[in-house]
Design a protein around this motif. Structure first.
Motif, PDB file in Angstrom:
ATOM      1  N   ASP A 263     -17.941 -39.510  10.845  1.00  0.00           N
ATOM      2  CA  ASP A 263     -17.584 -40.500   9.817  1.00  0.00           C
ATOM      3  C   ASP A 263     -16.135 -40.961   9.971  1.00  0.00           C
ATOM      4  O   ASP A 263     -15.201 -40.220   9.682  1.00  0.00           O
ATOM      5  N   ALA A 264     -15.963 -42.205  10.396  1.00  0.00           N
ATOM      6  CA  ALA A 264     -14.614 -42.731  10.625  1.00  0.00           C
ATOM      7  C   ALA A 264     -14.032 -43.393   9.380  1.00  0.00           C
ATOM      8  O   ALA A 264     -12.983 -44.029   9.453  1.00  0.00           O
ATOM      9  N   SER A 265     -14.700 -43.248   8.231  1.00  0.00           N
ATOM     10  CA  SER A 265     -14.187 -43.875   7.003  1.00  0.00           C
ATOM     11  C   SER A 265     -13.488 -42.843   6.116  1.00  0.00           C
ATOM     12  O   SER A 265     -12.448 -42.334   6.480  1.00  0.00           O
ATOM     13  N   ARG A 277       0.914 -35.105   4.622  1.00  0.00           N
ATOM     14  CA  ARG A 277       1.600 -34.202   3.698  1.00  0.00           C
ATOM     15  C   ARG A 277       1.917 -32.852   4.324  1.00  0.00           C
ATOM     16  O   ARG A 277       2.399 -31.950   3.653  1.00  0.00           O
ATOM     17  N   GLY A 278       1.636 -32.691   5.612  1.00  0.00           N
ATOM     18  CA  GLY A 278       2.133 -31.512   6.327  1.00  0.00           C
ATOM     19  C   GLY A 278       1.148 -30.380   6.525  1.00  0.00           C
ATOM     20  O   GLY A 278       1.528 -29.297   6.974  1.00  0.00           O
ATOM     21  N   ASP A 279      -0.137 -30.609   6.208  1.00  0.00           N
ATOM     22  CA  ASP A 279      -1.128 -29.578   6.493  1.00  0.00           C
ATOM     23  C   ASP A 279      -1.267 -29.430   8.010  1.00  0.00           C
ATOM     24  O   ASP A 279      -1.138 -30.404   8.740  1.00  0.00           O
ATOM     25  N   SER A 280      -1.546 -28.202   8.446  1.00  0.00           N
ATOM     26  CA  SER A 280      -1.758 -27.986   9.875  1.00  0.00           C
ATOM     27  C   SER A 280      -3.235 -28.230  10.178  1.00  0.00           C
ATOM     28  O   SER A 280      -4.076 -27.345  10.026  1.00  0.00           O
ATOM     29  N   ILE A 281      -3.548 -29.451  10.557  1.00  0.00           N
ATOM     30  CA  ILE A 281      -4.947 -29.843  10.735  1.00  0.00           C
ATOM     31  C   ILE A 281      -5.071 -30.830  11.893  1.00  0.00           C
ATOM     32  O   ILE A 281      -4.194 -31.688  12.078  1.00  0.00           O
ATOM     33  N   THR A 282      -6.112 -30.656  12.698  1.00  0.00           N
ATOM     34  CA  THR A 282      -6.425 -31.620  13.758  1.00  0.00           C
ATOM     35  C   THR A 282      -7.915 -31.932  13.692  1.00  0.00           C
ATOM     36  O   THR A 282      -8.669 -31.259  12.991  1.00  0.00           O
ATOM     37  N   VAL A 283      -8.286 -32.959  14.436  1.00  0.00           N
ATOM     38  CA  VAL A 283      -9.692 -33.384  14.423  1.00  0.00           C
ATOM     39  C   VAL A 283     -10.099 -33.885  15.808  1.00  0.00           C
ATOM     40  O   VAL A 283      -9.309 -34.487  16.517  1.00  0.00           O
ATOM     41  N   GLU A 284     -11.335 -33.559  16.151  1.00  0.00           N
ATOM     42  CA  GLU A 284     -11.895 -34.042  17.420  1.00  0.00           C
ATOM     43  C   GLU A 284     -13.094 -34.932  17.122  1.00  0.00           C
ATOM     44  O   GLU A 284     -13.711 -34.838  16.060  1.00  0.00           O
ATOM     45  N   ASN A 321     -10.887 -46.973  17.305  1.00  0.00           N
ATOM     46  CA  ASN A 321      -9.561 -47.361  16.809  1.00  0.00           C
ATOM     47  C   ASN A 321      -8.749 -46.148  16.392  1.00  0.00           C
ATOM     48  O   ASN A 321      -7.556 -46.048  16.685  1.00  0.00           O
ATOM     49  N   ALA A 322      -9.420 -45.205  15.729  1.00  0.00           N
ATOM     50  CA  ALA A 322      -8.724 -43.995  15.266  1.00  0.00           C
ATOM     51  C   ALA A 322      -8.228 -43.170  16.449  1.00  0.00           C
ATOM     52  O   ALA A 322      -7.135 -42.589  16.419  1.00  0.00           O
ATOM     53  N   LEU A 323      -9.028 -43.134  17.502  1.00  0.00           N
ATOM     54  CA  LEU A 323      -8.628 -42.399  18.703  1.00  0.00           C
ATOM     55  C   LEU A 323      -7.416 -43.078  19.344  1.00  0.00           C
ATOM     56  O   LEU A 323      -6.431 -42.425  19.712  1.00  0.00           O
ATOM     57  N   ASP A 329      -7.338 -36.498  17.278  1.00  0.00           N
ATOM     58  CA  ASP A 329      -6.402 -35.842  18.190  1.00  0.00           C
ATOM     59  C   ASP A 329      -6.945 -35.620  19.586  1.00  0.00           C
ATOM     60  O   ASP A 329      -6.196 -35.636  20.556  1.00  0.00           O
ATOM     61  N   MET A 330      -8.244 -35.325  19.665  1.00  0.00           N
ATOM     62  CA  MET A 330      -8.768 -34.935  20.986  1.00  0.00           C
ATOM     63  C   MET A 330     -10.271 -35.132  21.042  1.00  0.00           C
ATOM     64  O   MET A 330     -10.908 -35.466  20.047  1.00  0.00           O
ATOM     65  N   LEU A 331     -10.815 -34.875  22.235  1.00  0.00           N
ATOM     66  CA  LEU A 331     -12.249 -35.002  22.460  1.00  0.00           C
ATOM     67  C   LEU A 331     -12.821 -33.660  22.924  1.00  0.00           C
ATOM     68  O   LEU A 331     -12.108 -32.824  23.477  1.00  0.00           O
TER      69      LEU A 331
END
Ligand SMILES: NC(=O)N[C@H]1NC(=O)NC1=O
Ligand SMILES: [Zn+2]
Ligand SMILES: [Zn+2]
Length: 473
Positions: A263-265, A277-284, A321-323, A329-331
């Motif tokens: 979901d890109a929305s 806000r500084g959370d340590s979070i990434t997404v693939e 677009n988000a990528l 962040d990564m694939l």
């Protein structure tokens, strides 16, 4: 090299090319390899003729091998679904030099030191690339800090959990309380928690049953059973605990990684906000969400079934677009194969078929081919597939062509096109279930080196499986 580990029997040599992708840019020159590591990078003209052992790849691209942080090789216990030998052969053929294996789909699931030991035993002497392991965070161990610490001490690179049923009986789902408890243990180890972020909502769940929502052979029936609101609900819930990971917070040092975002929305907007806000979070996200859209999935073609589902073309556009913007962040592949019988290819029932895409051999050409339209660069490929995955998995000696790093290298020709038909060598165990069969792709892998060993070259693998199991310390 030890006998059979490499198709190029030298331990000190140079890989030369006019396009070597380094952190300092793309250079023409040669990478000097000795004892499995990169010992120097020679720029420009002068290497030619100087050295005895030079493999000159001309205009082909030399870049760090891909690091796939999300693959299910199903070994031990369900090796008929994939297994370490075929899965890592396919990885090598696709330019992947390291993969981190998921703790489920194998049996028993990797949720304890004992079950990790079984994993390591299954992998040893049967892997053609380097393989590390995620451990499972499940209700049974989530509140048992001693058990989690033992699993982390035994070498898993982090933990993985599900917020919805995983499809695997001995891998039950977790809720925010389990995740909060897991993060507090992970903080001490500075290792990540990876989360399958979908929460099944009660209202829609009846659709998953056979008689709900329409023709089970129609992709739209399946799509409706897993709406974007499931991902959004999960991410919302996760963000109530990731605030603990901010600097000064109670779980500082822990990190949360959202796997396979579809979901890109709203879900993505929430993640962006948390990052701000500084959370340590990434997404693939995964190549199948970037290559396919719901509109084009034929009725009954369950090769395309995965969770979260492949959504519409507008969503795919937003993912790209988000990528490109750096918000994703990564694939990773989320290679999650099974046996053809469980894909129900004849029946075509989307509601009953196994969910999972078989892709591990093709993620490089798929990303490159479908990314052409968006103008992706070789440097971006390296960032999404090597640098950032290396960081997530704590692999400081991997992920870049840099002095001192492991000589993990893929050599490929981005401009060379090929048809993915029956003539193309497929190294996964069950090639017929791959959604990529029949596609024309651009980007041919010529050679793959793992710690200096030439493990794959032109349809051939090294005789011996000399990949290393990599354990976190
Ligand atoms: N158990 C498992 O591999 N599930 C994977 N398959 C899929 O399509 N999504 C997943 O999380
Ligand atoms: Zn998943
Ligand atoms: Zn997965």
């Amino acid at each position: 090299s030890q006998s059979g580990c490499s198709l190029f029997p030298h331990s000190h040599y140079w890989i030369a090319s006019k396009r070597i992708v380094t952190p300092q840019g793309i250079i023409s020159g040669a990478v000097e390899i000795k004892g499995g590591s990169i010992v120097s990078i020679v720029k420009n003209k002068d290497w030619s003729g100087k050295f005895k052992q030079v493999v000159d790849y001309g205009n082909a691209v030399v870049m760090p091998g891909l690091i796939d942080v999300h693959a299910h090789l199903d070994d031990p216990g369900r090796a008929e679904w994939e297994g370490f030998p075929s899965g890592t052969k396919a990885a090598a053929a696709g330019g992947i030099t390291t993969l981190i294996d998921m703790p489920l789909n194998n049996f028993p699931s990797t949720v304890s030191t004992e079950t990790l030991k079984l994993k390591i035993e299954a992998a040893e002497k049967s892997i053609y690339v380097d393989v590390g392991f995620w451990g499972g965070l499940v209700p049974e161990n989530a509140f048992n800090a001693t058990a989690l610490e033992a699993l982390l001490d035994a070498g898993v690179h982090g933990l993985k959990s599900f917020m919805c049923p995983s499809g695997i009986n001995d891998f039950p789902m977790t809720d925010a309380r389990h995740i909060k408890a897991g993060l507090s243990v992970l903080a001490k180890y500075k290792r990540p928690l990876l989360v399958h972020s979908e929460i099944q909502s009660v209202v829609e769940s009846h659709l998953e049953t056979e008689d709900g929502g329409g023709d089970p052979r129609s992709y739209s029936t399946y799509l409706k059973t897993r709406p974007p609101s499931w991902e959004e609900a999960a991410v919302r819930e996760l963000l109530t605990v990731t605030k603990d990971t901010r600097s000064g917070g109670p779980a500082e040092g822990a990190h949360l990684h959202v796997v396979h975002l579809s979901d890109a929305s709203s879900s993505l907007d929430l993640i962006k906000e948390a990052k701000r806000r500084g959370d340590s979070i990434t997404v693939e996200t995964c190549p199948h969400y970037l290559a396919f859209s719901a509109e084009e999935i034929p009725d009954g073609d369950t090769r395309f079934k995965c969770a979260p589902p492949i959504r519409d073309a507008a969503n795919k556009e937003k993912l790209w677009n988000a990528l490109m913007e750096g918000d994703i962040d990564m694939l990773s592949s989320d290679h999650s194969p099974t046996v053809p019988e469980l894909k129900l290819l004849n029946d075509g029932n989307f509601l009953k078929a196994w969910g999972g895409i078989s892709s591990i051999q093709f993620v490089l050409p798929v990303t490159w081919s479908y990314g052409q339209k968006y103008g992706i660069t070789l440097e971006q490929l390296v960032s999404w597939w090597s640098e950032r995955p290396a960081k997530l998995a704590g692999q400081h000696s991997k992920g870049a062509i840099a002095i001192g790093n492991h000589a993990d290298v893929v050599v490929w020709e981005p401009e060379v096109e090929f048809d993915l038909n029956e003539d193309h060598p497929m190294f996964v165990k069950n090639p017929s279930i791959s959604a990529y069969i029949g596609k024309r792709l651009s980007g041919k892998v010529l050679a793959t080196f793992v710690r200096g060993n030439l493990v794959y070259k032109e349809r051939n693998h090294a005789f011996a499986a000399c990949g290393s199991t990599i354990l976190a310390t």
